[in-house]
Scaffold this motif. Structure first.
Motif, PDB file in Angstrom:
ATOM      1  N   LYS A 183       0.859  -1.180   0.000  1.00 35.74           N
ATOM      2  CA  LYS A 183       0.000   0.000   0.000  1.00 35.74           C
ATOM      3  C   LYS A 183       0.896   1.230   0.000  1.00 35.74           C
ATOM      4  N   SER A 188      -1.491  13.312  -4.852  1.00 37.50           N
ATOM      5  CA  SER A 188      -2.625  12.750  -5.576  1.00 37.50           C
ATOM      6  C   SER A 188      -2.738  13.350  -6.975  1.00 37.50           C
ATOM      7  N   ALA A 210       0.733   8.644  -9.206  1.00 38.99           N
ATOM      8  CA  ALA A 210      -0.201   7.631  -8.705  1.00 38.99           C
ATOM      9  C   ALA A 210      -0.513   6.589  -9.775  1.00 38.99           C
ATOM     10  N   LYS A 211      -0.774   7.030 -10.976  1.00 43.21           N
ATOM     11  CA  LYS A 211      -1.099   6.113 -12.072  1.00 43.21           C
ATOM     12  C   LYS A 211       0.058   5.157 -12.341  1.00 43.21           C
ATOM     13  N   ARG A 214       0.402   2.507  -9.541  1.00 40.05           N
ATOM     14  CA  ARG A 214      -0.603   1.457  -9.712  1.00 40.05           C
ATOM     15  C   ARG A 214      -0.194   0.494 -10.828  1.00 40.05           C
ATOM     16  N   LYS A 215       0.257   1.053 -11.929  1.00 37.58           N
ATOM     17  CA  LYS A 215       0.645   0.232 -13.082  1.00 37.58           C
ATOM     18  C   LYS A 215       1.796  -0.706 -12.725  1.00 37.58           C
ATOM     19  N   LYS A 219      -0.489  -0.722  -4.424  1.00 36.04           N
ATOM     20  CA  LYS A 219      -1.870  -0.416  -4.091  1.00 36.04           C
ATOM     21  C   LYS A 219      -1.959   1.040  -3.626  1.00 36.04           C
ATOM     22  N   TYR A 220      -2.303   1.912  -4.527  1.00 34.48           N
ATOM     23  CA  TYR A 220      -2.300   3.352  -4.231  1.00 34.48           C
ATOM     24  C   TYR A 220      -3.513   3.747  -3.392  1.00 34.48           C
ATOM     25  N   ARG A 221      -3.254   4.544  -2.356  1.00 39.27           N
ATOM     26  CA  ARG A 221      -4.298   5.075  -1.483  1.00 39.27           C
ATOM     27  C   ARG A 221      -4.179   6.593  -1.424  1.00 39.27           C
TER      28      ARG A 221
END
Length: 262
Positions: A183, A188, A210-211, A214-215, A219-221
């Motif tokens: 995580k 953002s 963020a993108k 994730r890629k 697990k981006y929060r």
């Protein structure tokens, strides 16, 4: 009663001595210029002052010692934007303290090279990389950064990445990246938009953190813009913005405490 108080004093003294013998490494950007709009616009950049100083103040007040390191041992640059009062809210006294610190502190003004701290990496129980757009210029392309990140991950040593600094996880290839599945938090997408549109008035080359996290498989929060928000997953502590210092410092000190208990 006297024995009880003496025991407490000895325990506190032992903790203090232990903390003083444990160093936290602060890795800082030394970049001072950011290219925007494919190099058509230049902007002053560097480390965000409160993202650095509040973390520094937290670990040193807890009794830990600190070393600073930058690419080539160049003194870290402070982003002029970060001296704006809006980033300090009711902490203007701390802001002035921070401004004095960067001018007068001998360690801050004589940082080690990244190569030197890698040679002595076992000296450190943790690492913090403060945010600011500067790191997107130099640390993002420095071959020493993935070496440090992988070492601290392998040893389960607390690693703190603030605001833009989680983007440095992207410097490690997926097949050898120890943070896959963790995580993670960072500046953002909406905050990036606001920074680019209204503060810098231009787009840098390295963006959409963020993108890309994730890629890669993290697990981006996130929470709302300007939220006091940080995430801790195992040895990794990440935070969202210049207003997340309280949350970050709490979780990072927890991570240090857990590491020392192992």
């Amino acid at each position: 009663m006297k024995i009880k108080y003496l025991t407490i004093i000895l325990v506190l003294l032992a903790y203090s001595i232990s903390a003083q013998n444990n160093k936290v490494l602060f890795v800082m950007s030394a970049a001072d210029t950011l290219q925007l709009n494919n190099g058509k616009k230049l902007r002053q950049t560097g480390v965000f002052l409160n993202e650095f100083y509040l973390a520094y103040k937290s670990v040193t007040e807890a009794g830990f010692t600190v070393d600073f390191a930058t690419p080539n041992g160049i003194i870290a640059t402070i982003d002029e934007e970060s001296t704006n009062d809006k980033y300090w809210k009711n902490n203007l006294g701390v802001k002035n303290e921070a401004l004095t610190f960067i001018k007068t502190d001998s360690q801050f003004n004589t940082p080690k090279t990244l190569e030197k701290v890698i040679e002595n990496k076992s000296d450190y129980i943790g690492m913090i990389i403060p945010g600011g757009q500067g790191l997107m210029v130099d640390l993002k392309n420095d071959i020493n950064i993935p070496i440090l990140l992988k070492y601290f991950a392998k040893e389960n040593k607390p690693t703190g990445l603030i605001c833009h600094a989680p983007s440095l996880i992207l410097t490690i290839p997926k097949e050898e990246n120890p943070f896959i599945g963790f995580k993670v938090n960072s500046v953002s997408p909406f905050e990036e938009f606001v920074i680019e549109r209204f503060i810098m008035k231009g787009k840098p080359k390295n963006r959409k953190i963020a993108k890309r996290l994730r890629k890669l498989g993290l697990k981006y929060r996130r929470k709302l813009p300007k939220a006091n928000y940080a995430v801790k997953d195992r040895n990794l502590v990440t935070s969202q913005n210049p207003f997340s210092g309280i949350a970050f410092n709490k979780l990072y000190l927890e991570a240090l405490t857990e590491y020392l208990k192992e």
